[in-house]
Write an enzyme that holds these catalytic residues in place. Structure first.
Site, PDB file in Angstrom:
ATOM      1  N   GLU A 142      12.067  48.036  22.732  1.00 19.66           N
ATOM      2  CA  GLU A 142      13.667  47.763  22.185  1.00 19.66           C
ATOM      3  C   GLU A 142      14.086  48.729  21.503  1.00 19.66           C
ATOM      4  O   GLU A 142      15.497  48.587  21.447  1.00 19.66           O
ATOM      5  CB  GLU A 142      13.430  46.136  21.250  1.00 19.66           C
ATOM      6  CG  GLU A 142      13.373  44.850  22.547  1.00 19.66           C
ATOM      7  CD  GLU A 142      13.711  43.793  21.521  1.00 19.66           C
ATOM      8  OE1 GLU A 142      13.658  42.792  21.990  1.00 19.66           O
ATOM      9  OE2 GLU A 142      13.884  43.974  20.211  1.00 19.66           O
ATOM     10  N   HIS A 157     -10.948  48.419  35.804  1.00 15.91           N
ATOM     11  CA  HIS A 157     -11.372  47.890  37.183  1.00 15.91           C
ATOM     12  C   HIS A 157     -10.197  47.343  37.675  1.00 15.91           C
ATOM     13  O   HIS A 157     -10.294  46.454  38.559  1.00 15.91           O
ATOM     14  CB  HIS A 157     -12.540  46.803  36.862  1.00 15.91           C
ATOM     15  CG  HIS A 157     -13.758  47.384  36.061  1.00 15.91           C
ATOM     16  ND1 HIS A 157     -14.938  47.638  37.062  1.00 15.91           N
ATOM     17  CD2 HIS A 157     -14.039  47.888  34.893  1.00 15.91           C
ATOM     18  CE1 HIS A 157     -15.781  48.128  36.026  1.00 15.91           C
ATOM     19  NE2 HIS A 157     -15.254  48.384  34.995  1.00 15.91           N
ATOM     20  N   LYS A 167      20.766  36.320  28.173  1.00 15.73           N
ATOM     21  CA  LYS A 167      21.167  34.999  27.140  1.00 15.73           C
ATOM     22  C   LYS A 167      22.411  34.598  27.713  1.00 15.73           C
ATOM     23  O   LYS A 167      22.547  33.236  27.969  1.00 15.73           O
ATOM     24  CB  LYS A 167      21.082  35.346  25.803  1.00 15.73           C
ATOM     25  CG  LYS A 167      19.738  35.808  25.069  1.00 15.73           C
ATOM     26  CD  LYS A 167      20.073  35.925  23.451  1.00 15.73           C
ATOM     27  CE  LYS A 167      18.704  36.625  22.873  1.00 15.73           C
ATOM     28  NZ  LYS A 167      19.162  37.013  21.741  1.00 15.73           N
TER      29      LYS A 167
HETATM   30  O1  PA5 Z   1      13.443  42.664  17.522  1.00 12.14           O
HETATM   31  C1  PA5 Z   1      14.053  41.951  17.661  1.00 12.14           C
HETATM   32  O2  PA5 Z   1      15.311  41.939  16.973  1.00 12.14           O
HETATM   33  C2  PA5 Z   1      14.111  40.526  18.533  1.00 12.14           C
HETATM   34  O3  PA5 Z   1      12.955  40.591  19.366  1.00 12.14           O
HETATM   35  C3  PA5 Z   1      14.128  39.168  17.805  1.00 12.14           C
HETATM   36  O4  PA5 Z   1      13.177  39.464  16.752  1.00 12.14           O
HETATM   37  C4  PA5 Z   1      13.956  38.036  18.790  1.00 12.14           C
HETATM   38  O5  PA5 Z   1      14.893  38.176  19.562  1.00 12.14           O
HETATM   39  C5  PA5 Z   1      14.227  36.921  17.815  1.00 12.14           C
HETATM   40  O6  PA5 Z   1      15.143  36.749  17.383  1.00 12.14           O
HETATM   41  P1  PA5 Z   1      15.451  35.754  16.045  1.00 12.14           P
HETATM   42  O7  PA5 Z   1      14.223  35.758  15.191  1.00 12.14           O
HETATM   43  O8  PA5 Z   1      16.847  35.790  15.722  1.00 12.14           O
HETATM   44  O9  PA5 Z   1      14.894  34.313  16.586  1.00 12.14           O
END
Ligand code: PA5
Length: 444
Positions: free
Chosen positions: A286, A307, A421
């Site tokens: 990310e 394996h 989303k």
């Molecule tokens: O690293 C990030 O920002 C994302 O992976 C969020 O943690 C994830 O989308 C969850 O978001 P939230 O805590 O707002 O529910």
């Protein structure tokens, strides 16, 4: 202390090139430390180890103690992405492999995770378990509006409210200090709440209550974890080519840019570290996978994956390098015995520790993979303790920030996560998405 060994890259890169990339990594470190880079309003994670007050840990412990007094033996931790992977990684790394199956009284409730998928089977089976146990829940969402945890929480909350007269005392929310649906609900219902700091993004939040509370509830020592992280907070801020985060960031960028190694595989030789791979993949994927750039993060657990994926790593397309998380000492001791028949021909190992075989498998694999054209970085810790795990978290976060800045990328946003989303909401016909619903249905 986390140490980085780049010896397994020596035959692939020139010293002079490495020095150039160390220079770039030191510049990127300067940007990170001065707070002058992209995403600089999300740098709160850097000083969490030194700035987390003891009172916050005491608050986590007080939730643990109050639930213990109620006899709670199951905690459902609801969250997705950065709101769950760090806690899961730490709990799996520090738990007995067979904690669930072992007989005898338990020191801590079992912690299970939900809200990280939309599988109906998963939720139905979770509720089968919840119904058999004395349950409480921690719901974690920084935004407070993420669909997966919201769906799971609605179901768990409904059950808790219907089953227990002290329902609101069995629900803890970890969310934004001011905004979001979860914050509103928690205030309305009087849930105990913890705050995800504004300046810490989800995947950098393991050392905030997002990770600390579940880890405390599972019975582990977060003070030691923060102490280990603090050691790396200091080590990773050093303007020196010996800074481990600089070494790691420099080498992985060099391999990517100059040798075209587009895949990095995080390797561990201990099954307890499987979720370190999951946490690390989110952190790097990310943070770096943007603007049509980035090293694709993958993970394997050896020796089991030797394996399966071992074949590709040895002889498939030469697109990858490995980063081995090396745990120098095992926590337990098992010695291989002698067998008079020796049908399995293992007597040559009699008297040896199993970990010796693991270490030789690791060394043999390193040599084979280097021979096969796969450079290898090594990130070592002495043992798998809370202290060293805290150090690993801080090290990888620092190195990620530096690495992304070397790549010219903002490590602290995740614009690409929104695409699925929006489509999902349009397909689910969420109010407000009418135009998109129409458009997406025409494409089907
Ligand atoms: O690293 C990030 O920002 C994302 O992976 C969020 O943690 C994830 O989308 C969850 O978001 P939230 O805590 O707002 O529910």
């Amino acid at each position: 202390m986390v140490k980085v060994n780049l010896g397994g890259c020596g035959s692939f890169v020139k010293d002079a090139d490495y020095k150039v990339y160390v220079g770039k990594a030191l510049e990127a470190l300067e940007v990170l430390e001065s707070g002058s880079g992209a995403g600089n309003d999300f740098l709160g994670w850097k000083h969490l180890p030194s700035e987390t007050p003891g009172s916050l840990i005491a608050e986590c412990e007080s939730v643990r103690d109050s639930w213990k007094a109620k006899g709670v033996d199951l905690v459902v931790v609801i969250g997705i992405g950065g709101s769950y992977l760090g806690a899961r990684c730490a709990i799996e790394a520090l738990s007995h492999n067979f904690a669930k199956q072992l007989a005898g009284p338990k020191d801590a409730p079992e912690v299970v995770f939900a809200g990280n998928n939309l599988s109906e089977d998963y939720l139905a089976e979770l509720m089968d378990l919840v119904a058999q146990r004395n349950a409480a829940t921690v719901v974690i969402s920084k935004s407070g509006t993420t669909t997966e945890p919201a769906v799971a929480f609605r179901i768990v909350k409904e059950y808790i409210e219907k089953t227990y007269t002290d329902a609101s005392e069995r629900i803890v929310a970890i969310t934004d200090a001011r905004k979001g649906a979860l914050k509103t609900l928690a205030t309305q219902e009087g849930y105990k709440t913890f705050v995800v700091p504004d300046n810490v993004g989800g995947r950098y939040s393991v050392l905030t209550p997002v990770g600390l509370l579940p880890i405390v509830l599972a019975g582990f020592d977060v003070r030691a974890m923060l102490a280990g992280a603090k050691e790396m907070e200091i080590a990773c801020a050093l303007r020196s080519e010996e800074n481990p985060a600089v070494k790691y960031a420099a080498m992985r960028n060099l391999l990517y840019k100059e040798l075209g190694k587009k895949v990095e595989i995080l390797v561990s030789y201990n099954p307890k570290l499987q979720y370190l791979g999951e946490w690390w993949k989110q952190l790097y994927g990310e943070s770096e996978g943007k603007d049509l750039k980035g090293i694709f993060p993958a993970s394997v657990n050896f020796t089991t994956d030797l394996h399966s994926m071992g074949q590709f790593i040895q002889e498939g397309e030469r697109i990858m390098f490995e980063t081995v998380v090396n745990v120098e000492k095992s926590g337990r001791s098992v010695i291989i015995g002698s067998d008079p028949q020796n049908l399995d021909q293992l007597n040559y190992l009699a008297g040896r520790h199993v970990e010796h075989c693991n270490a030789m498998a690791q060394l043999g694999t390193k040599i084979a993979h280097i021979d096969g054209g796969v450079p290898q970085l090594e990130v070592s810790i002495e043992n798998l303790s809370a202290y060293n795990l805290g150090g690993l978290f801080q090290f990888f976060e620092y190195a990620c920030g530096i690495s992304a800045y070397v790549l010219g990328i903002n490590p602290f946003n995740q614009p690409g996560v929104e695409a699925y989303k929006k489509n999902m909401f349009a397909l689910l016909e969420k109010p407000g998405y009418e135009e998109m619903t129409k458009a997406i249905k025409e494409r089907l």
